[in-house]
Design a protein around this motif. Structure first.
Motif, PDB file in Angstrom:
ATOM      1  N   CYS A 143       0.865  -1.184   0.000  1.00  0.00           N
ATOM      2  CA  CYS A 143       0.000   0.000   0.000  1.00  0.00           C
ATOM      3  C   CYS A 143       0.902   1.233   0.000  1.00  0.00           C
ATOM      4  CB  CYS A 143      -0.918   0.004   1.217  1.00  0.00           C
ATOM      5  SG  CYS A 143      -2.266  -1.205   1.115  1.00  0.00           S
ATOM      6  N   GLN A 144       0.730   2.091  -0.998  1.00  0.00           N
ATOM      7  CA  GLN A 144       1.644   3.217  -1.176  1.00  0.00           C
ATOM      8  C   GLN A 144       0.885   4.539  -1.228  1.00  0.00           C
ATOM      9  OE1 GLN A 144       4.755   2.432  -4.260  1.00  0.00           O
ATOM     10  NE2 GLN A 144       3.637   0.531  -4.630  1.00  0.00           N
ATOM     11  N   VAL A 145       1.438   5.543  -0.557  1.00  0.00           N
ATOM     12  CA  VAL A 145       0.916   6.903  -0.562  1.00  0.00           C
ATOM     13  C   VAL A 145       2.031   7.832  -1.030  1.00  0.00           C
ATOM     14  CG1 VAL A 145      -0.051   8.761   0.836  1.00  0.00           C
ATOM     15  CG2 VAL A 145      -0.665   6.389   1.323  1.00  0.00           C
ATOM     16  N   LYS A 146       1.683   8.819  -1.838  1.00  0.00           N
ATOM     17  CA  LYS A 146       2.694   9.771  -2.300  1.00  0.00           C
ATOM     18  C   LYS A 146       3.042  10.728  -1.178  1.00  0.00           C
ATOM     19  CE  LYS A 146       3.726  12.960  -6.087  1.00  0.00           C
ATOM     20  NZ  LYS A 146       3.188  13.614  -7.301  1.00  0.00           N
ATOM     21  N   GLU A 147       4.274  10.647  -0.726  1.00  0.00           N
ATOM     22  CA  GLU A 147       4.716  11.528   0.352  1.00  0.00           C
ATOM     23  C   GLU A 147       6.221  11.752   0.220  1.00  0.00           C
ATOM     24  OE1 GLU A 147       3.798   9.660   4.033  1.00  0.00           O
ATOM     25  OE2 GLU A 147       4.481   7.691   3.387  1.00  0.00           O
ATOM     26  N   ASN A 148       6.647  12.898   0.632  1.00  0.00           N
ATOM     27  CA  ASN A 148       8.059  13.264   0.573  1.00  0.00           C
ATOM     28  C   ASN A 148       8.708  12.982   1.920  1.00  0.00           C
ATOM     29  OD1 ASN A 148       7.869  14.221  -2.109  1.00  0.00           O
ATOM     30  ND2 ASN A 148       6.992  16.148  -1.349  1.00  0.00           N
ATOM     31  N   LYS A 149       9.211  11.773   2.044  1.00  0.00           N
ATOM     32  CA  LYS A 149       9.870  11.404   3.287  1.00  0.00           C
ATOM     33  C   LYS A 149      11.321  11.866   3.268  1.00  0.00           C
ATOM     34  CE  LYS A 149       7.220   7.257   4.516  1.00  0.00           C
ATOM     35  NZ  LYS A 149       7.313   5.799   4.794  1.00  0.00           N
ATOM     36  N   PRO A 150      11.833  12.323   4.388  1.00  0.00           N
ATOM     37  CA  PRO A 150      13.260  12.684   4.438  1.00  0.00           C
ATOM     38  C   PRO A 150      14.116  11.423   4.346  1.00  0.00           C
ATOM     39  CG  PRO A 150      12.285  12.794   6.627  1.00  0.00           C
ATOM     40  CD  PRO A 150      11.151  12.554   5.676  1.00  0.00           C
ATOM     41  N   TRP A 151      15.308  11.564   3.827  1.00  0.00           N
ATOM     42  CA  TRP A 151      16.211  10.429   3.745  1.00  0.00           C
ATOM     43  C   TRP A 151      16.535   9.913   5.143  1.00  0.00           C
ATOM     44  CZ3 TRP A 151      20.429  12.475  -0.180  1.00  0.00           C
ATOM     45  CH2 TRP A 151      19.850  12.526  -1.451  1.00  0.00           C
ATOM     46  N   ASP A 152      16.616   8.600   5.249  1.00  0.00           N
ATOM     47  CA  ASP A 152      17.083   8.044   6.515  1.00  0.00           C
ATOM     48  C   ASP A 152      18.604   8.127   6.559  1.00  0.00           C
ATOM     49  OD1 ASP A 152      18.028   6.002   4.885  1.00  0.00           O
ATOM     50  OD2 ASP A 152      16.458   4.595   5.448  1.00  0.00           O
ATOM     51  N   SER A 153      19.180   7.784   7.704  1.00  0.00           N
ATOM     52  CA  SER A 153      20.631   7.932   7.871  1.00  0.00           C
ATOM     53  C   SER A 153      21.404   7.038   6.911  1.00  0.00           C
ATOM     54  CB  SER A 153      21.020   7.609   9.316  1.00  0.00           C
ATOM     55  OG  SER A 153      20.641   6.282   9.659  1.00  0.00           O
ATOM     56  N   GLY A 154      20.855   5.837   6.626  1.00  0.00           N
ATOM     57  CA  GLY A 154      21.538   4.926   5.708  1.00  0.00           C
ATOM     58  C   GLY A 154      21.650   5.504   4.316  1.00  0.00           C
ATOM     59  N   THR A 155      20.548   6.082   3.813  1.00  0.00           N
ATOM     60  CA  THR A 155      20.566   6.694   2.484  1.00  0.00           C
ATOM     61  C   THR A 155      21.511   7.891   2.450  1.00  0.00           C
ATOM     62  OG1 THR A 155      18.267   5.999   2.124  1.00  0.00           O
ATOM     63  CG2 THR A 155      19.137   7.729   0.697  1.00  0.00           C
ATOM     64  N   THR A 156      21.492   8.674   3.518  1.00  0.00           N
ATOM     65  CA  THR A 156      22.381   9.842   3.581  1.00  0.00           C
ATOM     66  C   THR A 156      23.841   9.428   3.495  1.00  0.00           C
ATOM     67  OG1 THR A 156      20.771  11.025   4.939  1.00  0.00           O
ATOM     68  CG2 THR A 156      23.042  11.841   4.962  1.00  0.00           C
ATOM     69  N   TRP A 157      24.219   8.420   4.266  1.00  0.00           N
ATOM     70  CA  TRP A 157      25.608   7.963   4.240  1.00  0.00           C
ATOM     71  C   TRP A 157      25.960   7.299   2.910  1.00  0.00           C
ATOM     72  CZ3 TRP A 157      29.293   9.664   7.118  1.00  0.00           C
ATOM     73  CH2 TRP A 157      29.028  10.144   8.395  1.00  0.00           C
ATOM     74  N   ALA A 158      25.002   6.610   2.302  1.00  0.00           N
ATOM     75  CA  ALA A 158      25.262   5.996   0.992  1.00  0.00           C
ATOM     76  C   ALA A 158      25.532   7.062  -0.059  1.00  0.00           C
ATOM     77  CB  ALA A 158      24.078   5.123   0.583  1.00  0.00           C
ATOM     78  N   VAL A 159      24.729   8.131  -0.057  1.00  0.00           N
ATOM     79  CA  VAL A 159      24.940   9.229  -1.006  1.00  0.00           C
ATOM     80  C   VAL A 159      26.293   9.880  -0.758  1.00  0.00           C
ATOM     81  CG1 VAL A 159      24.117  11.507  -1.697  1.00  0.00           C
ATOM     82  CG2 VAL A 159      22.483   9.650  -1.360  1.00  0.00           C
ATOM     83  N   ARG A 160      26.647  10.080   0.503  1.00  0.00           N
ATOM     84  CA  ARG A 160      27.957  10.660   0.822  1.00  0.00           C
ATOM     85  C   ARG A 160      29.084   9.769   0.322  1.00  0.00           C
ATOM     86  NH1 ARG A 160      26.692  12.373   7.118  1.00  0.00           N
ATOM     87  NH2 ARG A 160      25.431  14.245   6.663  1.00  0.00           N
ATOM     88  N   PHE A 161      28.921   8.458   0.495  1.00  0.00           N
ATOM     89  CA  PHE A 161      29.976   7.533   0.066  1.00  0.00           C
ATOM     90  C   PHE A 161      30.200   7.612  -1.441  1.00  0.00           C
ATOM     91  CE2 PHE A 161      30.888   3.329  -1.779  1.00  0.00           C
ATOM     92  CZ  PHE A 161      32.153   3.106  -1.246  1.00  0.00           C
ATOM     93  N   PHE A 162      29.109   7.542  -2.210  1.00  0.00           N
ATOM     94  CA  PHE A 162      29.257   7.588  -3.664  1.00  0.00           C
ATOM     95  C   PHE A 162      29.734   8.960  -4.134  1.00  0.00           C
ATOM     96  CE2 PHE A 162      26.278   3.943  -3.375  1.00  0.00           C
ATOM     97  CZ  PHE A 162      27.035   3.021  -4.087  1.00  0.00           C
ATOM     98  N   THR A 163      29.361  10.001  -3.424  1.00  0.00           N
ATOM     99  CA  THR A 163      29.861  11.341  -3.762  1.00  0.00           C
ATOM    100  C   THR A 163      31.367  11.424  -3.552  1.00  0.00           C
ATOM    101  OG1 THR A 163      27.738  12.327  -3.119  1.00  0.00           O
ATOM    102  CG2 THR A 163      29.647  13.796  -3.261  1.00  0.00           C
ATOM    103  N   ILE A 164      31.844  10.824  -2.467  1.00  0.00           N
ATOM    104  CA  ILE A 164      33.288  10.810  -2.197  1.00  0.00           C
ATOM    105  C   ILE A 164      34.028  10.029  -3.279  1.00  0.00           C
ATOM    106  CG2 ILE A 164      35.050   9.932  -0.614  1.00  0.00           C
ATOM    107  CD1 ILE A 164      33.098  10.564   1.687  1.00  0.00           C
ATOM    108  N   ILE A 165      33.490   8.870  -3.653  1.00  0.00           N
ATOM    109  CA  ILE A 165      34.138   8.056  -4.702  1.00  0.00           C
ATOM    110  C   ILE A 165      34.192   8.830  -6.015  1.00  0.00           C
ATOM    111  CG2 ILE A 165      33.891   5.983  -6.123  1.00  0.00           C
ATOM    112  CD1 ILE A 165      34.967   5.371  -3.376  1.00  0.00           C
ATOM    113  N   LEU A 166      33.084   9.489  -6.385  1.00  0.00           N
ATOM    114  CA  LEU A 166      33.078  10.280  -7.620  1.00  0.00           C
ATOM    115  C   LEU A 166      34.072  11.434  -7.548  1.00  0.00           C
ATOM    116  CD1 LEU A 166      29.258  10.450  -8.442  1.00  0.00           C
ATOM    117  CD2 LEU A 166      31.022   9.306  -9.790  1.00  0.00           C
ATOM    118  N   SER A 167      34.162  12.064  -6.389  1.00  0.00           N
ATOM    119  CA  SER A 167      35.107  13.179  -6.225  1.00  0.00           C
ATOM    120  C   SER A 167      36.545  12.698  -6.359  1.00  0.00           C
ATOM    121  CB  SER A 167      34.891  13.851  -4.864  1.00  0.00           C
ATOM    122  OG  SER A 167      33.579  14.342  -4.739  1.00  0.00           O
ATOM    123  N   ILE A 168      36.856  11.571  -5.718  1.00  0.00           N
ATOM    124  CA  ILE A 168      38.203  11.006  -5.818  1.00  0.00           C
ATOM    125  C   ILE A 168      38.520  10.645  -7.262  1.00  0.00           C
ATOM    126  CG2 ILE A 168      39.648   9.033  -5.172  1.00  0.00           C
ATOM    127  CD1 ILE A 168      38.213   9.012  -2.461  1.00  0.00           C
TER     128      ILE A 168
END
Length: 651
Positions: A143-168
């Motif tokens: 069951c799905q509702v359209k809502e803008n949920k904030p990123w959880d800590s796992g997603t935040t750290w995953a984005v940071r990790f891939f951003t660091i790899i791309l920067s390097i």
């Protein structure tokens, strides 16, 4: 009401999955003032928000009596049942084909239990006079509702990790381009796109390269891609699904049904390359430090695997939506959040397919565990050739008998026959397909092949011997493909003896063909077949093969999850040859290779660059001084093959 799926024409042609209008349902959004019951409406009223909620309900019809007429109708409604599913079967890996998928749009205030009760009551009222009843289930995550949920800590750290790899990667590439005319620091260019793309598309090789392996690996990789794709298409709703099942209920579909068969050559090649490297080093008197071998393998395999797990767990679920999104993408992500550590320890193949993070990576666990014991088997054969060979033959025979025995005992099937029971598929995967001792036969064949390539290099064969070699090899190939073809027929009835013979012996006959092609090609007995498999361009696909193996199922499930409407199934080839999908897999594989595979291989080589200690004296010792003990496989099999033992594919 407009967004909810409706009963449509073509039910007897399998048009039973009605997804409704997913996007329209989620766009419903209104705020209104509700009267609180007081005299002053403005004072007592409250502001209520109403949203549309899309729920995918599962329904399974049941017949209370044996009516031939109803059974005939039900057989058409269920599209002859190419997969026979039960109501409680896990559906995130293999489609629950017998279930009706019904998209329901309700207010967001309704719970999944409310929807489940309403759907069940409606269906039972409609069929009250027929004797047909329904099991109905609505799972909370569906069951799905359209809502803008904030990123959880796992997603935040995953984005940071891939951003660091791309920067390097960007910084490393800029530094490399700026030092073109100088000798750059090897550590600082490890992530350079310029360096890693040149390595990826370099097709040079040495005289010691086992060239035919590249083409043979690609052949099996393509067959696996098609087999896995054919599994994914059964998740999709079609308005002529019965016609689709009839077209796929033909003996020629053996090519797509034998998915397990195409993984065996990768175990064969893994055992062959490991043995080829180790026998070469032992013959030259080099020491083999097992701790370094295991560490090297860990560094080679884990970075791309870890990156994929991180991406599929925290980022991929944020990139799309659809009626089945939470089933094939979200559910996998939830499993990975709990069990990711099993994959990185390569023990996930022992915990069952239904609870496995990225189920297609089970083959990594099998190959890694066989690699862990391979040095002892290889050393025994090198130290005591006769006794070691006899012991390995005994182990291979024991594994072959074991596959036959457990198949009969638990009624397993290593072949996806028409009408396969999903419980049987999972039972087969858990009790045999993902159990390394029972898969070791072809790996041991690979060890013997690696020994033969070293021992009998340059052997002289007569024309008669070459002729019979090819005759036996091609006969084994045809037996492996055509032998089980009747099991793909719609009229086939499961037989445990048939399945046991297939599971025990067909992996051997299938791999005999590849053993002969490699042996004949490596010793100069070439023809058009060996020349085709030895084309230098296939070295690029070898370097990409590990990434292709990792990315194919996430790509397939991504497209299944975002499918919103019922489609018309034209024919097998129009569905299977989705050019855009394969291009996406290729692009994702290149990205994964140049960002994680190649850079960490560069780092591994820098870490392990040491002079070996030899146990022999004389000329061999002098030769050994120029060879890196920990990276000698790369020196002997060429840079192209430095990662061959980890470029595996799996179902």
């Amino acid at each position: 009401h407009d967004s909810t799926g409706k009963l449509n024409s073509g039910i007897l042609n399998g048009n039973i999955n009605q997804l409704g209008d997913f996007d329209q349902c989620l766009r419903v959004h209104q705020q209104q003032m509700v009267n609180g019951g007081g005299d002053d409406d403005a004072a007592t009223g409250s502001n209520v928000e109403m949203k549309g909620q899309y729920c995918l309900a599962y329904a399974q019809p049941e017949l209370p009596h044996k009516s031939k007429r109803l059974q005939t109708f039900f057989n058409l409604v269920r599209s002859h049942g190419p997969f026979r599913s039960e109501f409680d079967d896990p559906g995130h890996r293999v489609p629950r084909f017998f279930l009706i998928n019904w998209g329901i749009c309700v207010p967001s205030s309704c719970s999944h239990k409310d929807v489940e009760y309403t759907v069940k009551e409606y269906l039972n009222n409609v069929t009250e006079s027929t004797g047909v009843s329904f099991k109905v289930r609505v799972e909370p995550q569906m069951c799905q509702v359209k809502e803008n949920k904030p990123w959880d800590s796992g997603t935040t750290w995953a984005v940071r990790f891939f951003t660091i790899i791309l920067s390097i990667t960007i910084l490393s590439t800029v530094y490399h381009l700026c030092t073109k005319n100088k000798k750059p620091n090897d550590w600082l260019v490890a992530f350079s796109l310029d360096k890693n793309l040149r390595w990826l598309f370099n097709t040079s090789s040495s005289s010691d390269d086992i060239e035919a392996v590249h083409g043979l690996r690609l052949l099996n990789a393509i067959m696996l891609l098609f087999s896995h794709k054919s599994m994914a298409i059964f998740f999709n709703p079609y308005d002529n699904r019965t016609e689709m099942a009839e077209s796929l209920g033909q003996p020629w579909t053996v090519v797509g049904r034998a998915a397990s068969l195409y993984t065996d050559p990768f175990l064969l090649f893994s055992g062959m390359l490991t043995a080829y490297s180790f026998f070469g080093r032992l013959n030259k008197g080099q020491t083999i430090k097992l701790k370094n071998e295991y560490i090297n393998r860990f560094i080679r395999i884990v970075p791309p695997l870890g990156a994929l797990i991180l991406f599929c767990t925290f980022i991929l679920p944020m990139l799309g939506s659809g009626p089945q999104w939470n089933l094939v993408v979200g559910h996998h992500a939830d499993i990975c959040k709990k069990n990711w550590w099993r994959n990185l320890l390569f023990i996930h193949n022992y915990f069952g397919f239904s609870n496995m993070c990225l189920t297609h990576t089970h083959h990594l666990g099998i190959d890694t565990q066989l690699f862990a014991v391979a040095p002892f088997m290889i050393f025994a054969m090198w130290k005591w050739p006769r006794k070691g060979a006899m012991a390995l033959v005994a182990l291979a025979l024991l594994a072959t008998f074991g596959r036959y025995y457990v198949t009969v005992l638990y009624e397993l099937s290593n072949y996806i026959y028409f009408g396969t029971n999903i419980k049987r598929l999972f039972r087969t995967a858990d009790r045999m397909y993902s159990f390394p001792p029972l898969r070791s036969t072809v790996y041991i064949m690979g060890i013997f092949l690696g020994f033969a390539l070293r021992k009998f290099r340059g052997i002289k064969l007569s024309k008669t011997q070459v002729y019979w070699g090819w005759t036996v090899a091609i006969a084994c190939l045809l037996i492996s493909l055509l032998g089980p073809a009747p099991m793909g027929s719609m009229s086939y009835q499961y037989n445990s003896t048939h399945s046991a013979i297939y599971a025990a012996f067909v992996p051997i006959t299938w791999c005999i063909f590849f053993v002969w092609v490699v042996f004949a090609s490596h010793n100069g007995y070439t023809n058009k077949i060996t020349d085709m498999f030895s084309w230098k361009g296939f070295q690029v696909t070898t370097k990409l093969s590990y990434a292709i193996y990792l990315t194919q199922f996430p790509a397939y499930f991504f497209n299944v999850g975002r499918r919103r409407h019922v489609h018309h199934y034209y024919n097998f080839f129009s569905v299977m040859f989705d050019t855009n999908e394969y291009l996406c897999i290729f692009f994702a594989s290149v990205v994964l290779t140049v960002l994680f595979d190649a850079p960490f291989q560069n780092i591994r080589k820098l870490i392990t660059k040491r002079t070996p200690t030899a146990v022999a004296s004389g000329p061999a010792n002098a030769t050994n001084k120029s060879i890196n003990a920990n990276d000698s496989a790369a020196k002997e099999i060429t840079t192209t093959n430095s990662t061959s033992t980890k470029h595996l594919h799996s179902d």
